[in-house]
Design an enzyme around this catalytic site. Sequence first.
Site, PDB file in Angstrom:
ATOM      1  N   ASP A   1       2.960   4.602   6.306  1.00  0.00           N
ATOM      2  CA  ASP A   1       3.419   3.188   6.327  1.00  0.00           C
ATOM      3  C   ASP A   1       2.073   2.435   6.382  1.00  0.00           C
ATOM      4  O   ASP A   1       0.919   2.878   6.546  1.00  0.00           O
ATOM      5  CB  ASP A   1       4.147   2.672   7.460  1.00  0.00           C
ATOM      6  CG  ASP A   1       4.828   1.239   7.643  1.00  0.00           C
ATOM      7  OD1 ASP A   1       5.857   0.957   8.205  1.00  0.00           O
ATOM      8  OD2 ASP A   1       4.542   0.518   6.681  1.00  0.00           O
ATOM      9  N   GLY A   2       2.007   1.010   6.060  1.00  0.00           N
ATOM     10  CA  GLY A   2       0.634   0.162   5.983  1.00  0.00           C
ATOM     11  C   GLY A   2       0.377  -0.520   7.215  1.00  0.00           C
ATOM     12  O   GLY A   2       1.091  -0.350   8.251  1.00  0.00           O
TER      13      GLY A   2
ATOM     14  N   GLU B   1      10.258  -0.573  10.826  1.00  0.00           N
ATOM     15  CA  GLU B   1       9.042   0.445  11.128  1.00  0.00           C
ATOM     16  C   GLU B   1       8.645   0.913  12.337  1.00  0.00           C
ATOM     17  O   GLU B   1       8.343   2.194  12.505  1.00  0.00           O
ATOM     18  CB  GLU B   1       7.982  -0.390  10.663  1.00  0.00           C
ATOM     19  CG  GLU B   1       8.090  -1.044   8.881  1.00  0.00           C
ATOM     20  CD  GLU B   1       6.918  -2.038   8.557  1.00  0.00           C
ATOM     21  OE1 GLU B   1       6.331  -2.688   9.490  1.00  0.00           O
ATOM     22  OE2 GLU B   1       6.366  -1.951   7.392  1.00  0.00           O
TER      23      GLU B   1
ATOM     24  N   THR C   1       0.825  -1.378   0.029  1.00  0.00           N
ATOM     25  CA  THR C   1       0.055   0.068   0.156  1.00  0.00           C
ATOM     26  C   THR C   1       0.907   1.452   0.052  1.00  0.00           C
ATOM     27  O   THR C   1       0.581   2.016  -0.799  1.00  0.00           O
ATOM     28  CB  THR C   1      -0.960  -0.069   1.128  1.00  0.00           C
ATOM     29  OG1 THR C   1      -1.721  -1.320   1.424  1.00  0.00           O
ATOM     30  CG2 THR C   1      -2.017   0.981   1.231  1.00  0.00           C
TER      31      THR C   1
END
Length: 221
Positions: free
Chosen positions: A80-81, A102, A28
């Site tokens: 971020d996804g 992340e 994404t």
Amino acid sequence: MNAKKLAGEKAVEFIKDGMIVGLGTGSTVHWSILKLGELVKQSLTIKGVPTSKQTEQLAKELGIPLVNMSSIEQIDITIDGADEANPEFELIKGGGGALLREKMVASISKRMIVVMDETKYVAHLGKFPLPVEITQFGWEMTSKQVSTLGCEPKLRVENNLSFITDNGNYILDCHFGEILDAKRLNEELNMIPGVVENGLFVNIADTMVIGNSDGHVEIIH
Ligand code: DER
């Protein structure tokens, strides 16, 4: 309509000239990074902090200037996804194996924007198995310790080999069922020697950008 593309591109509207931008990992945020690459070519000035070797490679191909974590104090916005997100802005991340970097990048960001399609937005976390990054040393013992918290850990395998993260660690995918106290579980997991980090993001995400297959995008702050 590509709901992930909708969400990924919409999130880029929050990015302004001069920002330091955390670049997430996954299919994404991939669209966000492509969009940023386009804007950088049209003179947008940003510095990117990648959350994985995969994202670093993509950003370099697109000409997005990168900066090392060691040379910055803070990040302005991370995009971020997520694998799952609930109305309390709690996330399960790590489906792509990048959860440690992340979480480190998101945790020093003034703002974290999560991009997803509508399938990721759930009432309660836990249908998606929780990724837990662990050291290779003593992984069987660590897995046993993790299981005492009420799950069935499965060592992640890719191409018939144990999956190794960018940081040289293993990942356990942990089937907890419904997670009703993410804060507590996050703390309990990270107290286990051998656990490096887990994919529960609690009190980190600020904004959710949810793309729908009918073409509309929902922004929740
Ligand atoms: O690993 C991660 O946390 C990634 O952000 C990823 O799981 C997000 O999923 P996506 O590829 O559906 O965006």
